[in-house]
Design a protein around this motif. Structure first.
Motif, short mmCIF file in Angstrom:
data_model
loop_
_atom_site.label_atom_id
_atom_site.label_comp_id
_atom_site.label_asym_id
_atom_site.label_seq_id
_atom_site.Cartn_x
_atom_site.Cartn_y
_atom_site.Cartn_z
N ARG A 1 0.82 -1.17 0.10
CA ARG A 1 0.08 0.02 -0.09
C ARG A 1 0.91 1.20 -0.21
NH1 ARG A 1 -3.35 -1.51 5.32
NH2 ARG A 1 -1.20 -1.87 5.61
N ARG A 2 1.83 1.12 0.35
CA ARG A 2 3.18 2.45 0.47
C ARG A 2 4.24 2.14 -0.42
NH1 ARG A 2 2.76 5.97 4.45
NH2 ARG A 2 4.97 6.18 4.43
N ARG A 3 4.36 1.25 -1.21
CA ARG A 3 5.49 0.88 -1.95
C ARG A 3 5.74 2.24 -2.93
NH1 ARG A 3 6.74 -4.83 -4.81
NH2 ARG A 3 6.04 -5.20 -2.28
N LEU A 4 4.82 2.39 -3.59
CA LEU A 4 5.06 3.40 -4.72
C LEU A 4 5.16 4.70 -4.01
CD1 LEU A 4 2.11 2.59 -7.31
CD2 LEU A 4 4.63 2.16 -7.38
N GLN A 5 4.54 5.00 -2.91
CA GLN A 5 4.84 6.39 -2.20
C GLN A 5 6.17 6.37 -1.66
OE1 GLN A 5 2.10 7.06 1.13
NE2 GLN A 5 2.98 8.68 1.90
N GLU A 6 6.77 5.26 -1.41
CA GLU A 6 8.15 5.27 -0.88
C GLU A 6 9.13 5.41 -1.87
OE1 GLU A 6 8.98 5.41 2.16
OE2 GLU A 6 7.50 4.81 3.44
N LEU A 7 8.82 4.97 -3.20
CA LEU A 7 9.75 4.97 -4.16
C LEU A 7 9.40 6.32 -5.06
CD1 LEU A 7 9.76 1.34 -5.53
CD2 LEU A 7 11.65 2.54 -4.33
N SER A 8 9.78 7.43 -4.25
CA SER A 8 9.56 8.77 -4.81
C SER A 8 10.52 9.48 -4.37
CB SER A 8 8.14 9.51 -4.70
OG SER A 8 7.92 9.60 -3.14
#
Length: 607
Positions: free
Chosen positions: A483-490
């Motif tokens: 749920r947070r992976r794409l948010q972390e990869l920024s």
């Protein structure tokens, strides 16, 4: 032990010889037992990949010879001996591209390195010599100068390679530099070995000093691939263009962006592009196609810098912003190119067709590289392609640009995720090897969480560099939460994010393909077949096939077998986010029910 067995794959190596190679001084009393234990552990590691068999008083590693880099190297070099020059150059480049440093550099035994490594290094130098001789035959002096200069900076005592470099420099009209290299090598030989240059290097020096030809001049019986200016940067015959030949572009036409210092991997793609270059004269075009964040631009720029000496009349670059709003218009880019080529503003025509015609006239008879980054469609790139031999266009895109492949004869090179080892190498280049070595299992897990995608890997590395107190295990744990992976990869301060990159590809889809992509977020697992996709959308089979083909073209899914498609983890997670935010609960429930009904119909019945 592994290095010894691999170096002579399918050959029996006695235990006595393994002991002699493994221990520089006196072997331990239980050396044979140590060898047997090592072989036992190697057998366990190689299950399913290769076999170590006992033969008499020794062991033999039974494996496909070409699965070992050194054998692939020897196979390619051997095959190049009998090939015509251009094909030989491609094979030799592929062979030399297998090297990642000194032979057996990570093997602890000095005697192993000395006994096995010396021969490998000599074979590498011989391959480089042959490559140089072939490039010299083809008149590709600039390319040869670049490669030999880099090699000799680290290995200044190689007289044969110095002679090759001197011949290439003289053929390029750089006699003073050729003599300078000779004197530098002479001093190295005197200081380090106490000897004078040998007969071959001395003869080359005298030839250059006397102004005699040390290399075959262009057109003197060298093999040619066809007509066109491929024999050096000399003048084009006036008969071809008359007295009205356009002026030579100014030296400032060198528009390539800087390349990344820690570039790694991409051997397959580079070899494919090199082979296209070897088939010049053109006109020619290469399309680098891959999903967002796959590193297409990085690869294109790296390759262009590596070969810019092949295009002495200049290099043009433009970011077409094909997936942004608004994209760059071809007539705008042509205006930029024409101004760079020295055309006054008042002389630049307005219609696109006239701009394109003037642009191609200016490139006629020249050797120029045109790098068109981030093209959205074939129509956006086509007016910018050169139309005469000797020029090359490299186009990058998130799409395959089949129009350029079918209509314009472009070569298509697909740029996918990194191989696992290349992804680890990139992380190590950015973070430092010790940080990866502290927890190699976490490093490998991190690479897979990032789908081995260069953009994701660089963002993850940047976050880790900003937090030196974070362990790899800690950061990998953060990415485990889908749920947070794409948010972390920024990278917030650099306005870079994997999610934003995926959004650009998604936004360019047709409405039907975009809906299918969202609904695929309801499908469990990474792979889906065409009939499950039909069930999700409720559309007819042929329309769904067309939409899946569009997703393949955008590199959002890949067709592994006919009718079966796979997605990367990051793409799957992004689709799940989209279906939650853009589809109503009722539409999601209907799609899930259709999928359940489809699964029930095709569920195998028990006997």
């Amino acid at each position: 032990m592994a290095a010894i067995l691999i170096s002579e794959v399918n050959q029996v190596i006695t235990v006595r010889r393994m002991i002699d190679l493994a221990w520089d001084a006196d072997p331990p009393a239980r050396a044979r037992g140590v060898v047997h234990n090592h072989v036992h552990r190697l057998r366990q590691l190689l299950v399913g990949q290769a076999e170590i068999a006992t033969r008499g008083q020794g062991y033999v590693l039974l494996a496909d010879p070409c699965a070992v880099d050194v054998n692939r190297f020897r196979y390619l070099v051997s095959g190049a001996h009998e090939d015509e020059p251009r094909t030989a150059v491609a094979k030799l480049r592929q062979a030399l591209g297998l090297w990642r440093g000194e032979a057996l550099a990570d093997v602890p035994g000095e005697r192993v390195r000395r006994t096995l490594g010396v021969g490998l290094t000599q074979a590498r130098v011989a391959a480089l010599q042959e490559l140089g001789a072939r490039l010299l035959m083809l008149g590709r002096y600039g390319e040869l100068i670049t490669e030999l200069t880099a090699w000799l900076a680290e290995h200044p005592l190689h007289e044969e390679l110095t002679a090759l470099l001197m011949r290439a420099l003289q053929a390029s009209g750089r006699q003073a530099e050729a003599l300078e290299h000779y004197h530098r090598t002479r001093l190295h030989l005197e200081d380090q070995l106490g000897i004078d240059p040998g007969p071959a290097l001395s003869a080359t020096y005298l030839a250059v000093l006397g102004g005699k030809s040390a290399a075959a001049p262009p057109g003197s019986g060298r093999p040619q691939a066809g007509p066109g200016p491929r024999t050096g940067p000399g003048p084009v015959p006036t008969a071809l263009y008359g007295s009205d030949r356009p002026p030579v572009p100014p030296p400032s036409v060198a528009q390539l962006p800087p390349r990344i210092a820690d570039f790694c991997g991409r051997t397959r793609e580079i070899v494919a592009m090199d082979q296209k270059l070897d088939r010049l004269p053109g006109p020619d075009c290469v399309v680098l196609a891959g999903g967002g964040g796959a590193g297409k631009t990085t690869l294109a720029v790296h390759w262009a810098h590596r070969h810019k000496a092949e295009f002495p009349d200049g290099q043009l670059f433009a970011d077409l912003r094909g997936f942004e709003r608004p994209p760059m218009r071809p007539d705008t880019v042509l205006g930029m190119f024409l101004r760079a080529l020295g055309v006054p503003e008042a002389k630049i025509p307005d219609p696109l067709t006239e701009r394109s015609a003037l642009y191609r006239s200016l490139l006629a008879g020249r050797r120029m590289l045109v790098l068109l980054d981030n093209a959205g469609t074939a129509e956006q790139a086509r007016p910018l392609l050169p139309a005469t031999p000797g020029c090359l266009a490299v186009v990058t895109s998130r799409r395959r640009l089949s129009g350029l492949v079918v209509r314009d004869g472009a070569a298509l090179v697909t740029v996918g995720p990194f191989a696992a080892e290349d992804a680890l190498e990139l992380l190590g280049n950015v973070l430092g090897r010790p940080r990866l070595a502290a927890d190699p299992a976490a490093a490998r897990e991190l690479v897979e969480r990032c789908d081995r995608l260069p953009l994701a890997l660089r963002i993850a590395a940047a976050r880790l560099m900003a937090h030196p107190d974070w362990s790899l295990r800690c950061w990998t744990g953060k990415l485990a939460d889908e749920r947070r992976r794409l948010q972390e990869l920024s990278a917030h301060d650099a306005d870079l994010a994997v999610e934003a990159s995926l959004y650009l590809s998604y936004r360019a889809l047709s409405s039907g393909a975009a809906r299918l992509f969202r609904l695929l977020g309801l499908h469990p697992g990474p792979d889906v077949d065409v009939h499950a996709a039909v069930a999700l959308t409720g559309r007819e089979l042929e329309r769904t096939r067309r939409h899946l083909a569009e997703l393949c073209d955008a590199h959002l899914v890949e067709e592994q077998a006919q009718g079966h498609y796979v997605r990367t983890e990051l793409v799957r997670i992004y689709a799940e986010q989209l279906v939650r935010s853009e589809e109503t609960p009722a539409d999601r429930d209907l799609a899930r029910q259709r999928l359940r009904d489809h699964a029930a119909r095709y569920r195998p019945r028990r006997c």
